[in-house]
Design a protein around this motif. Structure first.
Motif, mmCIF file in Angstrom:
data_model
loop_
_atom_site.group_PDB
_atom_site.id
_atom_site.type_symbol
_atom_site.label_atom_id
_atom_site.label_comp_id
_atom_site.label_asym_id
_atom_site.label_seq_id
_atom_site.Cartn_x
_atom_site.Cartn_y
_atom_site.Cartn_z
ATOM 1 N N ASN A 172 64.924 -1.623 -28.925
ATOM 2 C CA ASN A 172 65.522 -0.720 -28.700
ATOM 3 C C ASN A 172 65.286 0.465 -30.064
ATOM 4 O OD1 ASN A 172 67.376 -1.617 -30.357
ATOM 5 N ND2 ASN A 172 68.993 -1.280 -29.067
ATOM 6 N N LYS A 173 64.922 -0.160 -31.033
ATOM 7 C CA LYS A 173 64.699 0.843 -32.130
ATOM 8 C C LYS A 173 63.439 0.487 -33.174
ATOM 9 C CE LYS A 173 67.637 -1.646 -35.028
ATOM 10 N NZ LYS A 173 69.270 -1.865 -35.510
ATOM 11 N N VAL A 174 62.847 1.405 -33.818
ATOM 12 C CA VAL A 174 61.856 1.122 -34.700
ATOM 13 C C VAL A 174 62.062 1.815 -36.037
ATOM 14 C CG1 VAL A 174 60.401 2.877 -33.566
ATOM 15 C CG2 VAL A 174 59.368 0.976 -34.841
ATOM 16 N N ASP A 175 61.795 1.259 -37.135
ATOM 17 C CA ASP A 175 61.979 1.814 -38.290
ATOM 18 C C ASP A 175 60.442 2.154 -38.932
ATOM 19 O OD1 ASP A 175 64.505 1.795 -38.396
ATOM 20 O OD2 ASP A 175 64.721 -0.229 -39.364
ATOM 21 N N MET A 176 60.167 3.321 -39.861
ATOM 22 C CA MET A 176 59.012 3.383 -40.031
ATOM 23 C C MET A 176 59.202 4.333 -41.580
ATOM 24 S SD MET A 176 58.079 5.989 -37.115
ATOM 25 C CE MET A 176 59.224 4.927 -36.312
ATOM 26 N N PRO A 177 58.257 4.316 -42.566
ATOM 27 C CA PRO A 177 58.184 5.242 -43.506
ATOM 28 C C PRO A 177 58.198 6.602 -43.119
ATOM 29 C CG PRO A 177 56.533 3.582 -43.970
ATOM 30 C CD PRO A 177 56.942 3.407 -42.481
ATOM 31 N N HIS A 178 59.114 7.335 -44.280
ATOM 32 C CA HIS A 178 59.457 8.814 -43.694
ATOM 33 C C HIS A 178 58.062 9.637 -44.277
ATOM 34 C CE1 HIS A 178 61.039 12.663 -44.541
ATOM 35 N NE2 HIS A 178 61.688 12.506 -43.444
ATOM 36 N N SER A 179 57.901 10.616 -43.463
ATOM 37 C CA SER A 179 57.107 11.586 -43.980
ATOM 38 C C SER A 179 57.553 12.984 -43.075
ATOM 39 C CB SER A 179 55.277 11.464 -43.623
ATOM 40 O OG SER A 179 55.065 11.481 -42.260
ATOM 41 N N GLY A 180 57.111 14.207 -43.386
ATOM 42 C CA GLY A 180 57.649 15.457 -42.959
ATOM 43 C C GLY A 180 56.860 15.403 -41.298
ATOM 44 N N LEU A 181 55.667 15.072 -41.196
ATOM 45 C CA LEU A 181 54.915 15.274 -40.110
ATOM 46 C C LEU A 181 55.335 14.050 -38.982
ATOM 47 C CD1 LEU A 181 52.710 16.519 -38.488
ATOM 48 C CD2 LEU A 181 50.966 14.795 -39.442
ATOM 49 N N LYS A 182 55.447 12.792 -39.574
ATOM 50 C CA LYS A 182 56.163 11.803 -38.699
ATOM 51 C C LYS A 182 57.648 12.272 -38.009
ATOM 52 C CE LYS A 182 54.302 7.899 -41.139
ATOM 53 N NZ LYS A 182 54.575 6.561 -41.771
ATOM 54 N N GLU A 183 58.255 12.959 -38.973
ATOM 55 C CA GLU A 183 59.776 13.274 -38.706
ATOM 56 C C GLU A 183 59.479 14.331 -37.524
ATOM 57 O OE1 GLU A 183 63.899 14.915 -40.340
ATOM 58 O OE2 GLU A 183 62.228 14.752 -41.656
ATOM 59 N N ALA A 184 58.681 15.483 -37.594
ATOM 60 C CA ALA A 184 58.486 16.455 -36.744
ATOM 61 C C ALA A 184 57.947 15.804 -35.379
ATOM 62 C CB ALA A 184 57.318 17.409 -37.298
ATOM 63 N N ILE A 185 57.178 14.864 -35.342
ATOM 64 C CA ILE A 185 56.608 14.180 -34.430
ATOM 65 C C ILE A 185 57.877 13.620 -33.472
ATOM 66 C CG2 ILE A 185 54.985 12.310 -33.286
ATOM 67 C CD1 ILE A 185 53.063 13.173 -35.490
ATOM 68 N N LYS A 230 52.538 26.989 -36.183
ATOM 69 C CA LYS A 230 53.972 27.175 -35.854
ATOM 70 C C LYS A 230 54.940 25.756 -35.916
ATOM 71 C CE LYS A 230 53.362 31.213 -33.346
ATOM 72 N NZ LYS A 230 53.758 32.245 -32.233
ATOM 73 N N GLY A 231 54.131 24.901 -36.444
ATOM 74 C CA GLY A 231 54.876 23.463 -36.513
ATOM 75 C C GLY A 231 54.197 22.489 -35.583
ATOM 76 N N VAL A 232 54.770 21.210 -35.383
ATOM 77 C CA VAL A 232 54.542 20.423 -34.412
ATOM 78 C C VAL A 232 54.805 20.638 -32.913
ATOM 79 C CG1 VAL A 232 54.536 17.776 -33.769
ATOM 80 C CG2 VAL A 232 54.060 18.516 -36.208
ATOM 81 N N LEU A 233 53.876 20.925 -31.871
ATOM 82 C CA LEU A 233 54.429 21.496 -30.566
ATOM 83 C C LEU A 233 53.749 20.683 -29.509
ATOM 84 C CD1 LEU A 233 53.713 25.454 -30.834
ATOM 85 C CD2 LEU A 233 55.924 24.124 -31.505
ATOM 86 N N SER A 234 54.432 20.505 -28.480
ATOM 87 C CA SER A 234 53.646 19.988 -27.089
ATOM 88 C C SER A 234 52.611 20.854 -26.704
ATOM 89 C CB SER A 234 54.851 19.705 -26.188
ATOM 90 O OG SER A 234 55.340 20.922 -25.624
ATOM 91 N N ASP A 235 51.871 20.445 -25.706
ATOM 92 C CA ASP A 235 50.864 21.004 -25.122
ATOM 93 C C ASP A 235 51.262 22.131 -24.240
ATOM 94 O OD1 ASP A 235 52.026 19.470 -23.143
ATOM 95 O OD2 ASP A 235 50.253 19.222 -22.137
ATOM 96 N N HIS A 236 52.437 22.060 -23.651
ATOM 97 C CA HIS A 236 52.998 23.268 -22.796
ATOM 98 C C HIS A 236 53.662 24.385 -23.926
ATOM 99 C CE1 HIS A 236 56.515 20.519 -22.716
ATOM 100 N NE2 HIS A 236 57.017 21.490 -22.864
ATOM 101 N N GLN A 237 54.101 23.977 -24.879
ATOM 102 C CA GLN A 237 54.594 25.015 -25.892
ATOM 103 C C GLN A 237 53.572 25.710 -26.312
ATOM 104 O OE1 GLN A 237 56.822 22.148 -28.529
ATOM 105 N NE2 GLN A 237 58.644 22.880 -27.580
ATOM 106 N N CYS A 238 52.489 25.029 -26.747
ATOM 107 C CA CYS A 238 51.151 25.705 -27.208
ATOM 108 C C CYS A 238 50.654 26.691 -26.266
ATOM 109 C CB CYS A 238 50.129 24.596 -27.508
ATOM 110 S SG CYS A 238 50.422 23.403 -28.888
ATOM 111 N N ARG A 239 50.698 26.328 -24.997
ATOM 112 C CA ARG A 239 50.055 27.521 -23.940
ATOM 113 C C ARG A 239 51.122 28.497 -23.854
ATOM 114 N NH1 ARG A 239 48.733 22.711 -21.505
ATOM 115 N NH2 ARG A 239 50.794 22.666 -20.230
ATOM 116 N N GLU A 240 52.438 28.276 -23.880
ATOM 117 C CA GLU A 240 53.519 29.301 -23.883
ATOM 118 C C GLU A 240 53.365 30.256 -24.921
ATOM 119 O OE1 GLU A 240 57.411 27.687 -23.547
ATOM 120 O OE2 GLU A 240 57.168 27.056 -21.803
#
Length: 132
Positions: free
Chosen positions: A23-36, A110-120
């Motif tokens: 139910n959980k997973v740990d991984m090293p931190h980075s700004g891009l991973k946190e945004a995803i 504008k940061g990490v966005l989903s496909d529908h946010q990119c289209r909007e």
């Protein structure tokens, strides 16, 4: 040891945790991973994420969202753009993933966005991966 593709490592850790019914997973931190991870929480694929510090190093702990049987809601997660072959999409060329049942993850100005946010918002960017 250096890692050549930390985004693929993030996706693999999430995929493996789901397959092992964790139910959980740990991984090293980075700004891009946190945004995803923030995007996956907003879109309902992760329950929550926390940034923790262990021995002076920051880590991300992501809690997977599961159904009543304990199976994760993430059926598939895969990397599209890779270090050896980057994939970019213009805003008008962004297609829907599984007819809207999944999401595409894009790194934009504008940061990490989903496909529908990119289209909007009318922005394109690097097509990092897709989840469904």
């Amino acid at each position: 040891m250096s890692m050549t593709d930390p985004i693929a490592d993030l996706f693999t850790r999430i995929r493996n945790a789901g397959g092992a019914r964790r139910n959980k997973v740990d991984m090293p931190h980075s700004g891009l991973k946190e945004a995803i991870c923030d995007l996956l929480v907003r879109e309902g694929f992760l329950r929550e994420k926390q940034v923790t510090e262990v021995d002076g190093r920051r880590h991300i702990r992501a809690y997977l969202r599961t159904d009543d049987d304990g199976v994760t809601v993430i059926d598939k997660i895969e990397r599209v753009s890779k270090p050896g072959c980057r994939v970019y999409r213009k805003a008008r060329d962004i297609e829907r993933v599984l007819k809207g049942m999944g999401i595409g993850i894009y790194s934009t100005s504008k940061g990490v966005l989903s496909d529908h946010q990119c289209r909007e918002q009318g922005v394109g960017g690097e097509y990092l991966g897709k989840v469904w």
